[in-house]
Motif scaffolding. Structure first.
Motif, PDB file in Angstrom:
ATOM      1  N   SER A  94      32.057  37.826  49.869  1.00 60.69           N
ATOM      2  CA  SER A  94      32.524  38.923  49.023  1.00 60.69           C
ATOM      3  C   SER A  94      34.045  38.951  48.932  1.00 60.69           C
ATOM      4  O   SER A  94      34.605  39.232  47.877  1.00 60.69           O
ATOM      5  N   GLU A  95      34.704  38.643  50.035  1.00 62.67           N
ATOM      6  CA  GLU A  95      36.168  38.618  50.053  1.00 62.67           C
ATOM      7  C   GLU A  95      36.744  37.427  49.288  1.00 62.67           C
ATOM      8  O   GLU A  95      37.899  37.457  48.859  1.00 62.67           O
ATOM      9  N   LEU A  96      35.954  36.373  49.122  1.00 60.64           N
ATOM     10  CA  LEU A  96      36.416  35.160  48.427  1.00 60.64           C
ATOM     11  C   LEU A  96      35.986  35.128  46.967  1.00 60.64           C
ATOM     12  O   LEU A  96      36.436  34.285  46.203  1.00 60.64           O
ATOM     13  N   ARG A  97      35.136  36.049  46.579  1.00 60.90           N
ATOM     14  CA  ARG A  97      34.556  36.050  45.241  1.00 60.90           C
ATOM     15  C   ARG A  97      35.617  36.034  44.140  1.00 60.90           C
ATOM     16  O   ARG A  97      35.518  35.265  43.186  1.00 60.90           O
ATOM     17  N   SER A  98      36.638  36.861  44.246  1.00 62.73           N
ATOM     18  CA  SER A  98      37.660  36.916  43.190  1.00 62.73           C
ATOM     19  C   SER A  98      38.417  35.588  43.080  1.00 62.73           C
ATOM     20  O   SER A  98      38.779  35.171  41.972  1.00 62.73           O
ATOM     21  N   ASP A  99      38.618  34.912  44.184  1.00 68.22           N
ATOM     22  CA  ASP A  99      39.293  33.608  44.146  1.00 68.22           C
ATOM     23  C   ASP A  99      38.414  32.565  43.454  1.00 68.22           C
ATOM     24  O   ASP A  99      38.905  31.749  42.674  1.00 68.22           O
ATOM     25  N   LEU A 100      37.122  32.617  43.733  1.00 69.71           N
ATOM     26  CA  LEU A 100      36.190  31.708  43.066  1.00 69.71           C
ATOM     27  C   LEU A 100      36.104  32.005  41.570  1.00 69.71           C
ATOM     28  O   LEU A 100      36.051  31.087  40.748  1.00 69.71           O
ATOM     29  N   LEU A 101      36.088  33.275  41.223  1.00 72.36           N
ATOM     30  CA  LEU A 101      36.065  33.651  39.807  1.00 72.36           C
ATOM     31  C   LEU A 101      37.304  33.138  39.078  1.00 72.36           C
ATOM     32  O   LEU A 101      37.212  32.671  37.942  1.00 72.36           O
ATOM     33  N   HIS A 102      38.432  33.214  39.731  1.00 67.72           N
ATOM     34  CA  HIS A 102      39.665  32.717  39.116  1.00 67.72           C
ATOM     35  C   HIS A 102      39.576  31.216  38.856  1.00 67.72           C
ATOM     36  O   HIS A 102      39.914  30.741  37.773  1.00 67.72           O
ATOM     37  N   VAL A 103      39.105  30.476  39.826  1.00 66.95           N
ATOM     38  CA  VAL A 103      38.946  29.025  39.653  1.00 66.95           C
ATOM     39  C   VAL A 103      37.914  28.726  38.572  1.00 66.95           C
ATOM     40  O   VAL A 103      38.104  27.829  37.746  1.00 66.95           O
ATOM     41  N   ALA A 104      36.843  29.486  38.555  1.00 66.80           N
ATOM     42  CA  ALA A 104      35.771  29.265  37.585  1.00 66.80           C
ATOM     43  C   ALA A 104      36.214  29.571  36.160  1.00 66.80           C
ATOM     44  O   ALA A 104      35.864  28.848  35.224  1.00 66.80           O
ATOM     45  N   ASN A 105      36.998  30.631  36.000  1.00 65.13           N
ATOM     46  CA  ASN A 105      37.340  31.104  34.660  1.00 65.13           C
ATOM     47  C   ASN A 105      38.714  30.704  34.161  1.00 65.13           C
ATOM     48  O   ASN A 105      38.959  30.740  32.953  1.00 65.13           O
ATOM     49  N   GLN A 106      39.608  30.330  35.063  1.00 59.39           N
ATOM     50  CA  GLN A 106      40.965  29.932  34.672  1.00 59.39           C
ATOM     51  C   GLN A 106      41.383  28.677  35.445  1.00 59.39           C
ATOM     52  O   GLN A 106      42.390  28.673  36.146  1.00 59.39           O
TER      53      GLN A 106
END
Length: 129
Positions: A94-106
């Motif tokens: 959960s704490e890493l989710r935003s970092d993964l989303l950034h890599v996935a989307n940008q």
């Protein structure tokens, strides 16, 4: 046995990881960054056993993984996600989710070249079905 004997000295140093497993966490917390270095290449014999050891770490591993996910080494990101991030406990994920989303989307060009963006999307989808 000293804590430094739990950090692999080369890519074949499986004995160090057996010692690391025996010592465990939180004793290894001061060497999280050193252990994460061994995830740079999944072809190294120590990579998968190191990931297994790191799965036992607590929330203390989060900032170290964030450094990798926000760094410039796309190959290291890929293997960290593949070997470790997709298998961490729900709180850490959960704490890493935003970092993964950034890599996935940008994704950067190198993240696209190394398919880190695709892997990030796959891992996000598999954890949130």
């Amino acid at each position: 046995m000293g804590i430094n004997e739990c950090i692999p000295r080369n890519k074949h140093d499986l004995a160090a990881l057996k010692r690391a497993q025996a010592i465990g966490f939180p004793a290894l917390n001061t060497h999280l960054a050193d252990l994460l270095e061994w995830l740079r290449d999944a072809n190294w014999p120590v990579a998968k056993p190191t990931a297994s050891v790191l799965l036992e770490a607590g929330n203390e591993i989060i900032p170290h993984i964030k450094v990798i996910l926000n760094g410039d080494d796309a190959v290291w990101k890929y293997w960290t996600i593949e070997l470790l991030v997709q298998n961490v406990n729900s709180d850490v994920f959960s704490e890493l989710r935003s970092d993964l989303l950034h890599v996935a989307n940008q994704p950067t060009a190198s993240e696209q070249l190394e398919t880190v963006d695709a892997l990030s999307k796959q891992v996000l989808a598999s954890r949130y079905l």
